[in-house]
Write a protein that holds these residues in place. Structure first.
Motif, PDB file in Angstrom:
ATOM      1  N   ASN A  11       0.829  -1.216   0.000  1.00  0.00           N
ATOM      2  CA  ASN A  11       0.000   0.000   0.000  1.00  0.00           C
ATOM      3  C   ASN A  11       0.858   1.258   0.000  1.00  0.00           C
ATOM      4  O   ASN A  11       1.136   1.854   1.038  1.00  0.00           O
ATOM      5  N   ASN A  12       1.270   1.617  -1.215  1.00  0.00           N
ATOM      6  CA  ASN A  12       2.044   2.835  -1.417  1.00  0.00           C
ATOM      7  C   ASN A  12       1.270   3.777  -2.333  1.00  0.00           C
ATOM      8  O   ASN A  12       0.504   3.316  -3.186  1.00  0.00           O
ATOM      9  N   PRO A  13       1.426   5.087  -2.174  1.00  0.00           N
ATOM     10  CA  PRO A  13       0.656   6.033  -2.991  1.00  0.00           C
ATOM     11  C   PRO A  13       0.843   5.763  -4.482  1.00  0.00           C
ATOM     12  O   PRO A  13       1.962   5.745  -4.983  1.00  0.00           O
ATOM     13  N   GLY A  14      -0.278   5.531  -5.181  1.00  0.00           N
ATOM     14  CA  GLY A  14      -0.217   5.304  -6.618  1.00  0.00           C
ATOM     15  C   GLY A  14       0.323   3.960  -7.013  1.00  0.00           C
ATOM     16  O   GLY A  14       0.581   3.712  -8.196  1.00  0.00           O
ATOM     17  N   GLY A  15       0.510   3.055  -6.042  1.00  0.00           N
ATOM     18  CA  GLY A  15       1.094   1.758  -6.343  1.00  0.00           C
ATOM     19  C   GLY A  15       0.154   0.849  -7.112  1.00  0.00           C
ATOM     20  O   GLY A  15      -1.058   1.071  -7.189  1.00  0.00           O
ATOM     21  N   PHE A  16       0.715  -0.195  -7.696  1.00  0.00           N
ATOM     22  CA  PHE A  16      -0.057  -1.154  -8.484  1.00  0.00           C
ATOM     23  C   PHE A  16      -1.040  -1.888  -7.576  1.00  0.00           C
ATOM     24  O   PHE A  16      -0.671  -2.415  -6.530  1.00  0.00           O
ATOM     25  N   ASP A  17      -2.307  -1.928  -8.008  1.00  0.00           N
ATOM     26  CA  ASP A  17      -3.359  -2.570  -7.226  1.00  0.00           C
ATOM     27  C   ASP A  17      -3.433  -4.047  -7.619  1.00  0.00           C
ATOM     28  O   ASP A  17      -4.249  -4.465  -8.438  1.00  0.00           O
ATOM     29  N   TYR A  18      -2.552  -4.840  -7.017  1.00  0.00           N
ATOM     30  CA  TYR A  18      -2.477  -6.258  -7.369  1.00  0.00           C
ATOM     31  C   TYR A  18      -3.730  -7.012  -6.953  1.00  0.00           C
ATOM     32  O   TYR A  18      -4.184  -7.926  -7.651  1.00  0.00           O
ATOM     33  N   LYS A  19      -4.313  -6.622  -5.841  1.00  0.00           N
ATOM     34  CA  LYS A  19      -5.523  -7.288  -5.376  1.00  0.00           C
ATOM     35  C   LYS A  19      -6.653  -7.116  -6.384  1.00  0.00           C
ATOM     36  O   LYS A  19      -7.349  -8.074  -6.725  1.00  0.00           O
ATOM     37  N   MET A  74       9.841  12.611   5.035  1.00  0.00           N
ATOM     38  CA  MET A  74      10.300  11.242   5.209  1.00  0.00           C
ATOM     39  C   MET A  74       9.158  10.296   4.861  1.00  0.00           C
ATOM     40  O   MET A  74       8.044  10.447   5.369  1.00  0.00           O
ATOM     41  N   THR A  75       9.414   9.340   3.977  1.00  0.00           N
ATOM     42  CA  THR A  75       8.404   8.350   3.618  1.00  0.00           C
ATOM     43  C   THR A  75       8.920   6.969   3.964  1.00  0.00           C
ATOM     44  O   THR A  75       9.939   6.514   3.408  1.00  0.00           O
ATOM     45  N   MET A  76       8.238   6.304   4.891  1.00  0.00           N
ATOM     46  CA  MET A  76       8.538   4.912   5.180  1.00  0.00           C
ATOM     47  C   MET A  76       7.711   4.074   4.214  1.00  0.00           C
ATOM     48  O   MET A  76       6.493   4.023   4.295  1.00  0.00           O
ATOM     49  N   VAL A  77       8.381   3.429   3.284  1.00  0.00           N
ATOM     50  CA  VAL A  77       7.722   2.712   2.197  1.00  0.00           C
ATOM     51  C   VAL A  77       7.226   1.367   2.694  1.00  0.00           C
ATOM     52  O   VAL A  77       7.881   0.700   3.507  1.00  0.00           O
ATOM     53  N   ASP A  78       6.054   0.954   2.206  1.00  0.00           N
ATOM     54  CA  ASP A  78       5.523  -0.368   2.511  1.00  0.00           C
ATOM     55  C   ASP A  78       6.189  -1.379   1.585  1.00  0.00           C
ATOM     56  O   ASP A  78       5.849  -1.491   0.410  1.00  0.00           O
ATOM     57  N   VAL A  79       7.179  -2.114   2.129  1.00  0.00           N
ATOM     58  CA  VAL A  79       7.892  -3.126   1.348  1.00  0.00           C
ATOM     59  C   VAL A  79       7.651  -4.524   1.901  1.00  0.00           C
ATOM     60  O   VAL A  79       8.373  -5.466   1.580  1.00  0.00           O
ATOM     61  N   GLY A  80       6.609  -4.684   2.722  1.00  0.00           N
ATOM     62  CA  GLY A  80       6.392  -5.968   3.369  1.00  0.00           C
ATOM     63  C   GLY A  80       7.406  -6.159   4.473  1.00  0.00           C
ATOM     64  O   GLY A  80       7.709  -5.229   5.244  1.00  0.00           O
ATOM     65  N   HIS A  81       7.959  -7.376   4.570  1.00  0.00           N
ATOM     66  CA  HIS A  81       8.984  -7.633   5.582  1.00  0.00           C
ATOM     67  C   HIS A  81      10.293  -7.018   5.100  1.00  0.00           C
ATOM     68  O   HIS A  81      10.932  -7.503   4.170  1.00  0.00           O
ATOM     69  N   ALA A 121      11.382   2.004  -7.086  1.00  0.00           N
ATOM     70  CA  ALA A 121      11.552   2.813  -8.300  1.00  0.00           C
ATOM     71  C   ALA A 121      10.260   3.504  -8.729  1.00  0.00           C
ATOM     72  O   ALA A 121      10.283   4.708  -9.041  1.00  0.00           O
ATOM     73  N   PRO A 122       9.100   2.818  -8.761  1.00  0.00           N
ATOM     74  CA  PRO A 122       7.869   3.525  -9.128  1.00  0.00           C
ATOM     75  C   PRO A 122       7.542   4.701  -8.209  1.00  0.00           C
ATOM     76  O   PRO A 122       7.022   5.722  -8.670  1.00  0.00           O
ATOM     77  N   ILE A 123       7.835   4.562  -6.911  1.00  0.00           N
ATOM     78  CA  ILE A 123       7.594   5.682  -5.998  1.00  0.00           C
ATOM     79  C   ILE A 123       8.477   6.874  -6.367  1.00  0.00           C
ATOM     80  O   ILE A 123       8.026   8.025  -6.415  1.00  0.00           O
ATOM     81  N   LEU A 124       9.749   6.609  -6.658  1.00  0.00           N
ATOM     82  CA  LEU A 124      10.663   7.688  -7.038  1.00  0.00           C
ATOM     83  C   LEU A 124      10.211   8.332  -8.350  1.00  0.00           C
ATOM     84  O   LEU A 124      10.210   9.568  -8.478  1.00  0.00           O
ATOM     85  N   TRP A 125       9.826   7.519  -9.321  1.00  0.00           N
ATOM     86  CA  TRP A 125       9.398   8.064 -10.620  1.00  0.00           C
ATOM     87  C   TRP A 125       8.132   8.896 -10.484  1.00  0.00           C
ATOM     88  O   TRP A 125       7.980   9.909 -11.159  1.00  0.00           O
ATOM     89  N   ILE A 165      11.600  11.822  -9.386  1.00  0.00           N
ATOM     90  CA  ILE A 165      12.970  11.696  -8.892  1.00  0.00           C
ATOM     91  C   ILE A 165      13.727  10.708  -9.780  1.00  0.00           C
ATOM     92  O   ILE A 165      13.322   9.553  -9.919  1.00  0.00           O
ATOM     93  N   LYS A 166      14.838  11.167 -10.376  1.00  0.00           N
ATOM     94  CA  LYS A 166      15.715  10.284 -11.134  1.00  0.00           C
ATOM     95  C   LYS A 166      17.128  10.258 -10.555  1.00  0.00           C
ATOM     96  O   LYS A 166      17.949   9.459 -10.981  1.00  0.00           O
ATOM     97  N   THR A 167      17.373  11.143  -9.591  1.00  0.00           N
ATOM     98  CA  THR A 167      18.677  11.197  -8.934  1.00  0.00           C
ATOM     99  C   THR A 167      18.499  10.947  -7.441  1.00  0.00           C
ATOM    100  O   THR A 167      17.710  11.626  -6.780  1.00  0.00           O
ATOM    101  N   VAL A 168      19.214   9.960  -6.933  1.00  0.00           N
ATOM    102  CA  VAL A 168      19.274   9.709  -5.491  1.00  0.00           C
ATOM    103  C   VAL A 168      20.693  10.063  -5.063  1.00  0.00           C
ATOM    104  O   VAL A 168      21.655   9.389  -5.451  1.00  0.00           O
ATOM    105  N   ASP A 169      20.807  11.108  -4.276  1.00  0.00           N
ATOM    106  CA  ASP A 169      22.141  11.606  -3.939  1.00  0.00           C
ATOM    107  C   ASP A 169      22.927  10.624  -3.076  1.00  0.00           C
ATOM    108  O   ASP A 169      24.124  10.448  -3.280  1.00  0.00           O
ATOM    109  N   THR A 170      22.233   9.991  -2.127  1.00  0.00           N
ATOM    110  CA  THR A 170      22.926   9.054  -1.241  1.00  0.00           C
ATOM    111  C   THR A 170      22.056   7.844  -0.961  1.00  0.00           C
ATOM    112  O   THR A 170      20.894   7.989  -0.563  1.00  0.00           O
ATOM    113  N   LEU A 171      22.613   6.662  -1.197  1.00  0.00           N
ATOM    114  CA  LEU A 171      21.996   5.413  -0.753  1.00  0.00           C
ATOM    115  C   LEU A 171      22.671   4.987   0.539  1.00  0.00           C
ATOM    116  O   LEU A 171      23.905   4.997   0.631  1.00  0.00           O
TER     117      LEU A 171
END
Length: 851
Positions: free
Chosen positions: A162-170, A582-589, A624-628, A632-638
């Protein structure tokens, strides 16, 4: 008005129906009102017909309501008490059912849809209805459609990330009438019986399988998988790297059976049956040879459509070709635009959720762009009055021109949708299509189709045709890979918004309708009259008169202004904002946090990830879809807190496909494929990765302070004598401060690391927002540590009903006793917190009213 609205009657009705279907999905549950509207307006239409009156808006409202009702059985289903969803997310069951689709094979696994018959548990057998998707680890077991199987597994309900604009797999699976999932090892799956389904569809499926087997015997190489896709619509055998090569070269559409294939079948069938009927006196005497050939040609068109799997693009092509043949039969004028609308309507009547299918949208948009685009262009030399008999070079140039323009309009028309769904556009697509389409479309496909229709007569003859097609296809694939390997072949793009997509299509229409206002000087006038005419001509050419005369010009200008305003909005949102987000992304576990600093500086702390990226790549599918979407195409620091797969593997795709400038890690290596791949990408892309000892402990970036609190600089030396310093306990701990608000990212540290951190950092741990250590595990989140942090808000990143049962109840109880506001990605989806340095605004995806 009625004549203009219904000049192509199917189009307004189709648009109404599509609007109704979309409304039914977005605003479900109002079926009663829709039935009332249908009844009222149906009566109004019958009354108007009886009184011979003209109706304008009643059919539009009627089809809008019918579209709304047509999709309700998917979005608001009335499921029986014995449906499989009633048994999901409980204890494991002994599941028995029949495989409802041909299994899709992947490396080390198979997937299929199972029609459940019974569930056994609690010493009872329950008859159950409904379908589930089953994943079987291993692919050595031969499974087929119609096989009755049994296995022991847990049934899990389908949930989204459940991320903003994410693919609705259900929703995607519900549209397929699939309601849950199950996983099993092939060693624990028993094949009880294979049912022999009878009828035409079974014969067609058998034919597909036999032709696929025949194609597999054409030799070795990648062309077998592509040949299956081109002839019988089976894409499962195409390697992922070859699919990506087709997409980078801009010829991915060739893998879908569409109008080219169906047109070849229809043309060949018409010529063959015309020749055959010309030898029958009855048809010759009554001049029925052409019309008879048209009628009979419909049969192989439908047979081939069924043989190829009837994808949306195939359905569209079959319907359009059939309507074209019928127009020839009844000697009526063929309107491709109305026919296209009719094809779309028939597909939506049969299966309304097709409206949300990517294949449906791309297929119809491409054909619409070609039809409309070609209707607005003209060959520059076509109107030369001196050409009475056109020379051969003219005919060749004309065909090449229209072939080029068809490719151009197809690519341009689908451009925003390709960017929206795939975030990639091919730079070499036009040239690649110009070379590859003739090879595949006019040589490989015809040879393959001849082989298909020869197969019932002679298998050896069919094999010769398929092998010849495979030889030519191998050369075509070399060209595809040549284009795909060019470094500039394709570029990744940000995701356009719905507003931007609409503006693009409106501008597309406006540009095609722009025509220069031409005025001819009248002959036979004196000098004064000609001078006056020139003055009036200048006035007529003034900008405002052009706008009044040419609505397309005005529309184009307005759209450009709107797009300019949109660009300013995104420039502010991306680069000019002065708040911290700050966005804490829903990535499951797992864990992944995106930090957007004032001035457009971006930091990604961890990227989530599954243990095997070939099963599901979190970086490609979620991060990547959240960044796009955020442009956002540049991530200054990972930042990689520690090299566990649930924190690392999602970063690989980001490092490979984004402009990443720096990587921070603690330099603790891991003997995993994911870590090795991550290091390879960093080296390949020349990304700066300083040693942990060389990274400054405190960084001030655009007013945001980053403080690296842990682990100690010499932790690698200490772990040799202190066994508790494992991968989790060595996680990087970073505190981020903006104004009076601060955020603490402790990775997966456990109790011993927390104790050492309390001793070394002390009061520096105090933070407004805490990401719960180790996903809320009871082995972390100790009272002394929480006492020092003393957070107001706690965020737990974990999977819904995790097998580790994160977060653990005692930990949640501890946070509640401290008076913390608790949010979790499993319950709230992605969580965004923004601050101006003084106040916090908390925005969960699922509960937007929370703050």
């Amino acid at each position: 008005m009625t004549d203009k609205l219904y000049s192509r009657p199917v189009i307004p009705l189709l648009l109404s129906m599509m609007s109704g279907i979309a409304s039914g999905v977005w605003f479900p549950g109002h079926g009663t009102w829709a039935y009332i509207v249908v009844s009222v307006f149906a009566c109004l239409i019958f009354y108007a017909i009886a009184k011979r009156k003209t109706v304008v808006f009643s059919p539009i409202v009627l089809f809008l309501s019918l579209g709304y009702l047509s999709v309700q059985s998917w979005v608001v289903p009335d499921l029986p008490s014995h449906h499989v969803v009633r048994f999901a997310d409980t204890d494991p069951w002994e599941i028995t059912g029949v495989i409802d689709t041909f299994p899709a094979k992947y490396p080390n696994r198979q997937k299929f849809i199972l029609r459940i018959e019974t569930l056994e548990g609690y010493k009872k057998i329950f008859p159950v209805a409904g379908k589930i998707r089953v994943t079987v680890s291993g692919n050595s077991l031969k499974l087929t459609k119609g096989a009755r199987v049994a296995f022991y597994s847990k049934i899990r309900s389908i949930r989204n990330f459940n991320n903003p604009g994410g693919f609705d797999y259900k929703r995607y699976m519900v549209f397929k009438k699939v309601w849950a999932t199950a996983y099993v090892s092939e060693k624990r799956l028993a094949v009880l019986k294979i049912e022999s389904e009878k009828g035409v569809f079974r014969l067609i499926e058998d034919a597909r399988r036999k032709i696929s087997d025949l194609i597999e015997n054409t030799g070795s190489g990648k062309q077998q998988g592509v040949l299956k896709a081109l002839i019988v619509g089976d894409k499962n055998s195409i390697p992922q790297d070859l699919r990506e090569a087709f997409n980078r070269a801009g010829v991915g559409h060739l893998l879908a059976i569409s109008g080219l294939h169906i047109g070849i079948v229809a043309s060949a069938a018409f010529l063959f049956f015309k020749w055959m009927l010309s030898h029958i006196n009855l048809f010759l005497w009554n001049a029925w040879t052409k019309k008879g050939a048209v009628v009979i040609s419909v049969v192989p068109v439908f047979v081939y459509g069924l043989l190829s799997g009837m994808s949306p693009s195939t359905q569209r092509a079959v319907i359009m070709v059939t309507v074209f043949l019928m127009a020839f039969l009844f000697e009526s004028e063929y309107d491709p635009m109305n026919t296209l609308a009719l094809a779309a309507m028939l597909i939506l009547v049969v299966h309304p959720p097709s409206l949300f299918s990517i294949s449906f949208q791309l297929s119809f948009t491409a054909v619409l762009a070609i039809i409309y685009g070609l209707s607005r262009v003209q060959i520059p030399w076509a109107s030369d009055p001196g050409m009475i008999k056109k020379p051969m070079r003219y005919q060749v140039a004309k065909k090449l021109f229209y072939f080029f323009m068809a490719s151009f309009f197809a690519i341009l028309g689908t451009l925003p949708l390709v960017m929206f769904y795939f975030n990639q556009i091919s730079v070499v697509g036009l040239l690649a299509n110009f070379l590859i389409v003739p090879l595949i479309g006019f040589i490989v496909v015809p040879l393959g189709l001849i082989g298909v229709f020869l197969y019932p007569l002679t298998a050896s003859g069919a094999s010769v045709c398929l092998k010849a097609g495979a030889v030519v296809l191998a050369q075509a694939l070399d060209i595809v890979e040549f284009f795909a390997d060019l470094p500039f072949a394709a570029v990744k793009t940000v995701t356009p918004t719905y507003f931007e997509i609409c503006c693009f299509f409106i501008l597309f229409w406006a540009v095609l309708n722009l025509k220069r206002v031409q005025s001819k000087t009248p002959e036979g006038q004196n000098k004064v009259q000609r001078a006056q005419y020139k003055v009036h001509s200048v006035k007529r050419r003034m900008p405002w008169t052009v706008f009044l005369r040419k609505p397309a010009t005005l529309v184009a200008v307005l759209v450009i202004i709107a797009l300019s305003a949109d660009a300013c909005y995104w420039l502010y949102n991306r680069f000019w904002h002065d708040d911290f987000r700050m966005t804490m992304v829903d990535v499951g576990h797992g864990s992944a946090a995106l930090l957007e600093l004032p001035g457009g500086y971006n930091i990604l702390i961890d990227g989530g990830g599954f243990s095997d990226n070939s099963v599901f790549d979190v970086g490609a599918r979620i991060i990547a879809p959240i960044l796009w979407r955020k442009k956002i195409k540049t991530v200054d620091t990972l930042v990689l807190s520690h090299p566990n797969s649930d924190h690392l593997n999602g970063l690989i795709y980001i490092a490979e496909h984004f402009n990443v400038k720096n990587v921070w890690t603690n330099n603790e290596a891991s003997n995993t494929f994911g870590y090795k791949k991550f290091m390879e990408v960093i080296e390949k892309n020349n990304i700066q990765m300083p040693r942990y000892k060389e990274i400054s402990r405190i960084h001030d970036i655009n007013g945001v302070c980053l403080d690296i609190l842990y682990p100690p600089v010499d932790f690698i030396d200490k772990r040799k004598i202190e066994s508790w310093r494992n991968i989790n306990n060595n996680s990087m701990v970073i505190k981020v401060t903006f104004g009076s608000k601060s955020f603490l990212f402790p990775g997966d540290i456990k109790a011993r690391a927390e104790a050492e951190l309390v001793a070394t950092a002390g009061d520096r741990l105090k933070s407004t927002v805490l990401m719960a250590p180790h996903h809320g595990s009871r082995t972390s989140n100790t009272e002394p540590f929480l006492g020092k942090v003393n957070p107001e808000v706690v965020i737990v990143s974990s999977r819904w009903k995790s097998r580790f049962e994160f977060p653990h109840p005692p930990v949640i109880k501890r946070y509640k006793e401290m008076g913390c506001r608790i949010l979790g990605t499993a319950r709230h989806g992605a969580i965004t917190i923004s601050t101006d340095g003084q106040t916090l605004v908390v925005s969960p995806t699922i509960n937007p009213n929370f703050s």
